[in-house]
Design an enzyme around this catalytic site. Structure first.
Site, PDB file in Angstrom:
ATOM      1  N   SER A   1      19.993  69.623  12.855  1.00  0.00           N
ATOM      2  CA  SER A   1      21.285  69.413  13.503  1.00  0.00           C
ATOM      3  C   SER A   1      21.126  70.088  14.939  1.00  0.00           C
ATOM      4  O   SER A   1      21.895  69.479  15.861  1.00  0.00           O
ATOM      5  CB  SER A   1      22.606  69.957  12.794  1.00  0.00           C
ATOM      6  OG  SER A   1      22.227  71.571  12.358  1.00  0.00           O
TER       7      SER A   1
ATOM      8  N   ASP B   1      31.128  78.931  13.531  1.00  0.00           N
ATOM      9  CA  ASP B   1      29.544  78.433  13.691  1.00  0.00           C
ATOM     10  C   ASP B   1      29.227  79.282  15.044  1.00  0.00           C
ATOM     11  O   ASP B   1      29.458  79.322  16.106  1.00  0.00           O
ATOM     12  CB  ASP B   1      29.854  76.797  14.320  1.00  0.00           C
ATOM     13  CG  ASP B   1      28.329  76.304  14.524  1.00  0.00           C
ATOM     14  OD1 ASP B   1      27.222  77.144  14.388  1.00  0.00           O
ATOM     15  OD2 ASP B   1      28.431  75.288  14.872  1.00  0.00           O
TER      16      ASP B   1
ATOM     17  N   HIS C   1      25.186  76.826  16.081  1.00  0.00           N
ATOM     18  CA  HIS C   1      24.853  75.715  17.077  1.00  0.00           C
ATOM     19  C   HIS C   1      25.580  76.179  18.597  1.00  0.00           C
ATOM     20  O   HIS C   1      26.083  77.184  18.326  1.00  0.00           O
ATOM     21  CB  HIS C   1      25.559  74.320  16.669  1.00  0.00           C
ATOM     22  CG  HIS C   1      25.181  73.712  15.297  1.00  0.00           C
ATOM     23  ND1 HIS C   1      25.682  74.185  14.049  1.00  0.00           N
ATOM     24  CD2 HIS C   1      24.036  73.022  15.098  1.00  0.00           C
ATOM     25  CE1 HIS C   1      25.112  73.396  13.272  1.00  0.00           C
ATOM     26  NE2 HIS C   1      24.221  72.558  13.912  1.00  0.00           N
TER      27      HIS C   1
END
Length: 559
Positions: free
Chosen positions: A275, A526, A529
Site C-alpha cells: 500500500s 495511521d 502512510h
C-alpha cells in the site's frame, strides 16, 4: 459621306496609343509582382515577415507538432495471463486497515467523481509550448489559514539538517571529518550497476521550508485516496506540506511534470508492492494531473493510467511480499495461512515485467503479518505462526524480508528480456510512539520535522533497512542482463518526518476521535502512510532525478 465628330470627343485615331499604354503598364506590374514574390520566397525576409504577422516560425511549428506526434498511437494491452485476483484486492484493503488506515477504496477528494472516466481529455495546459514551466498550485486550505508558519526571520527559508547525532553509529569516517550527515548505508548515492551518470549523493542533506508550497492540493487531485487526504479529513495544520529536501552537495530540482513525461515518452513506469507503493504512485499521478489528465486504462489485473501527449503509462500492481505466495496446506502448515516461498519471485509479475521501462519496488511492512516461510521446499519459519514451540525457527521475519528482496531483484537482474531500470525504494519508516499500530502507537500533534538530536533510533527500522540493503547488494552481484538496479535510500531522511502521516485524520467522519480519551489513550491512527500533498512527493523528485541521470546520460554518451 463624311461623319463629323462631336465637339469635345476623342478622335478614333487616338485609341491605339491608349491601349498600348495600358498593356505595357499591366505587363510591368506583373513582372514586378513576380520579382517581389521570388524575393520573399528565396530570402530570409520571408521568414521574418511571417514571424512578424503570425508570431510563429517554422521551428516552433515543428516543436509543437512533434510534441503531439504520438497521440494516435494505439494502447497495447498488457498480457492477459497475468491474473491479479479479486482476492488480492481484498487483501490490500484489509492490510491498510491493519496498518492504520480505514480502507483502500479510491475515494477522491473534493467534489470529483469517484471514477476516472475513460474519456477524460488532455487539459489545455498540455498544449503549451513552454515545456520548462513549473506548475505550482500553492492554494492554501481554509481550515489551516490560522496556523502560523515557522519563524523565518527575514528569509523565506528555514532549514533542518539531517546531521550526525551522538548515538548514530552509522556515520562514516569521511562524514565525521566533514561534519556531514550520517551515511544511511554502505552504498554511494543511488547504488547501481551500469549507471552512466552517478552525480552527487541525493540522500544526505537537510529539510528546508519552501514557502511556494506543494504542486497540487487535495482539491486538485481526483485520484487521492481519502485516507491520505489529510486536509480533506480535517487536519488543522498544513506546514508539513511545505518542507522540501536539499542534498548536501547539489540541488534536488522541484518536480517538473512536463520534463518527466518527456523523459518517459513511449515508456511505462510501474509501482509494484504494498500500500505504500500505492501512496507513492498516487503522489506521482497528482503532480502529473496538473499538466495533463490521463485516461484510466486499468482493469482487475492492475491500475493503469495513460498520458496521451507522450504515450506514457503509469502502472501499479499489488504484491504484498514480492515473492510467490500460496494458501494451500503445505507440510504441517494448514490451509488458509499465507505461505511465502522465499526463493521464488511472485510468478504473477515475471511475465509482465519486460514491458516496463522503470519499476519501483516497495515492500517490508507485510512481514509483520501472519505468514509461513518456505525455503528449498521446507518450512523454515513463520511470523505470528509457529505451532511447535519446541522447535527453533531457522528464519525470522526480518531475515525473510532480506531474502525476499534478493529473490525478486535477482529474478529481474537475470531475466533475459528485461533491460530497464529497477528502483528499490528503501524501507519507509513509520512513527508510532508509545506502541505499535494496533497497541496504542501515536503520531498525533506532530507539525514539523524533527530537528537534529531529536530523532529516536528505531531498532526495527534500522535492521529492516540493513537486511534490505544486503539483499540488494547480493542481487547486484548476480546481474547478467542489461538492466540497471538502483537503491533509492530514503529511510534516514524520512525518519525525521514524523509530521507527514495522517495520524487520526484518516477519514472525513466529523465525529472521529482526534484527541486522547479520558483514559489517556490516543485515538486510532495511521503513522505509516503519508499525507498528500506531503513528504511522499519528495520521492518523485528522487525518481525523476534517477531517470534523468540515466536517460540524459545515455543520450550524451551516445552522442
Amino acid at each position: 459621306m463624311t461623319w463629323a465628330s462631336p465637339k469635345g470627343s476623342i478622335s478614333m485615331n487616338q485609341y491605339p496609343k491608349t491601349v498600348s499604354w495600358i498593356a505595357v503598364s499591366v505587363g510591368g506590374l506583373a513582372m514586378f509582382l513576380l520579382f517581389a514574390s521570388w524575393v520573399l520566397v528565396s530570402f530570409p525576409i520571408g521568414s521574418t515577415v511571417r514571424g512578424y504577422f503570425y508570431g510563429v516560425d517554422s521551428l516552433q511549428k515543428l516543436e509543437f507538432s512533434s510534441s503531439l506526434g504520438n497521440q494516435n498511437l494505439v494502447d497495447s494491452p498488457l498480457p492477459n495471463n497475468v491474473v491479479m485476483s479479486d482476492k488480492d484486492a481484498v487483501s490490500e484493503s484489509s492490510s491498510d486497515k491493519d496498518l492504520g488506515s480505514d480502507s483502500n477504496s479510491q475515494v477522491p477528494s473534493g467534489s470529483s467523481s469517484s471514477s476516472v472516466d475513460d474519456n477524460v481529455e488532455t487539459t489545455p495546459q498540455t498544449l503549451s509550448n513552454d515545456t520548462n514551466s513549473q506548475v505550482s498550485l500553492s492554494t492554501t486550505h481554509n481550515e489551516s489559514e490560522d496556523v502560523a508558519k515557522p519563524a523565518l526571520g527575514s528569509s523565506n527559508v528555514t532549514e533542518i539538517s539531517v546531521g550526525p547525532e551522538p548515538n548514530d553509529t552509522t556515520t562514516s569516517s569521511s562524514d565525521s571529518k566533514s561534519g556531514s550527515n550520517p551515511a544511511s548505508s554502505d552504498l554511494s548515492n543511488d547504488a547501481s550497476t551500469g549507471s552512466v551518470d552517478t552525480g552527487c549523493d541525493l540522500y544526505h542533506g537537510s529539510w528546508f521550508y519552501d514557502s511556494s508550497g506543494p504542486q497540487y492540493t487535495n482539491n486538485t487531485c481526483p485520484v487521492l485516496t481519502q485516507m491520505q487526504n489529510c486536509q480533506g479529513n480535517g487536519r488543522p495544520d498544513n506546514e508539513y506540506e511545505n518542507w522540501r529536501w536539499k542534498p548536501l552537495q547539489c540541488d534536488l530540482p522541484r518536480f517538473d511534470a512536463r520534463k518527466f513525461l518527456e523523459l518517459m515518452r513511449g515508456k511505462t513506469i510501474a509501482f509494484i508492492g504494498d500500500s505504500v507503493a500505492r501512496n507513492h504512485m498516487e503522489s506521482l499521478l497528482c503532480i502529473l494531473w496538473q499538466v495533463e489528465a490521463p485516461k484510466n486504462r486499468g482493469n482487475k489485473k492492475m491500475q493503469r493510467y495513460y498520458f496521451k501527449s507522450t504515450n506514457t503509462f503509469v502502472v501499479r500492481i499489488w504484491s504484498s511480499w514480492l515473492v510467490k505466495q500460496t494458501s494451500e496446506a503445505f507440510d504441517f502448515a494448514p490451509e488458509g495461512v499465507a505461505k511465502l516461498h522465499l526463493d521464488a519471485p511472485d510468478d504473477r509479475l515475471m511475465d509482465v515485467i519486460p514491458q516496463f521501462d522503470v519499476i519501483i519496488f516497495s515492500s517490508g511492512h507485510w512481514f509483520a503479518k501472519q505468514s509461513v516461510y518456505i525455503l528449498n521446499n521446507e518450512i523454515v519459519g513463520g511470523q505470528l505462526w509457529w505451532p511447535d514451540k519446541s522447535k527453533q525457527m531457522k528464519i525470522n521475519n526480518i531475515e525473510a524480508f532480506g531474502i525476499s528482496v534478493e529473490t525478486i531483484l535477482t529474478a529481474l537482474a537475470t531475466h533475459p528480456n528485461y533491460t530497464g531500470i529497477a528502483i528499490v525504494r528503501s524501507y519507509s519508516p513509520d512513527h508510532y510512539e508509545g506502541g505499535a499500530w494496533n497497541t496504542g502507537g501515536s503520531c498525533t500533534g506532530k507539525v514539523r520535522p524533527l530537528a537534529p538530536g531529536q530523532r529516536v533510533e528505531n531498532g526495527f527500522t534500522n535492521i529492516m533497512h540493513e537486511k534490505q540493503v544486503m539483499g540488494f547488494n547480493r542481487a547486484i552481484k548476480k546481474l547478467t542482463n542489461k538492466s540497471k538496479l538502483k537503491l533509492m535510500d530514503i529511510t534516514k531522511a524520512f525518519e525525521y518526518r514524523h509530521d507527514g502521516h495522517p495520524g487520526p485524520y484518516r477519514s472525513p467522519d466529523p465525529n472521529k476521535q482526534t484527541k486522547r480519551g479520558p483514559d489517556g489513550k490516543p485515538p486510532p491512527q495511521d503513522c505509516l502512510h503519508w499525507c498528500m500533498p506531503g513528504p511522499v512527493d519528495t520521492w518523485n523528485e528522487f525518481v525523476l532525478e534517477i531517470i534523468r541521470r540515466e536517460y540524459e546520460g545515455s543520450k550524451n554518451l551516445s552522442s
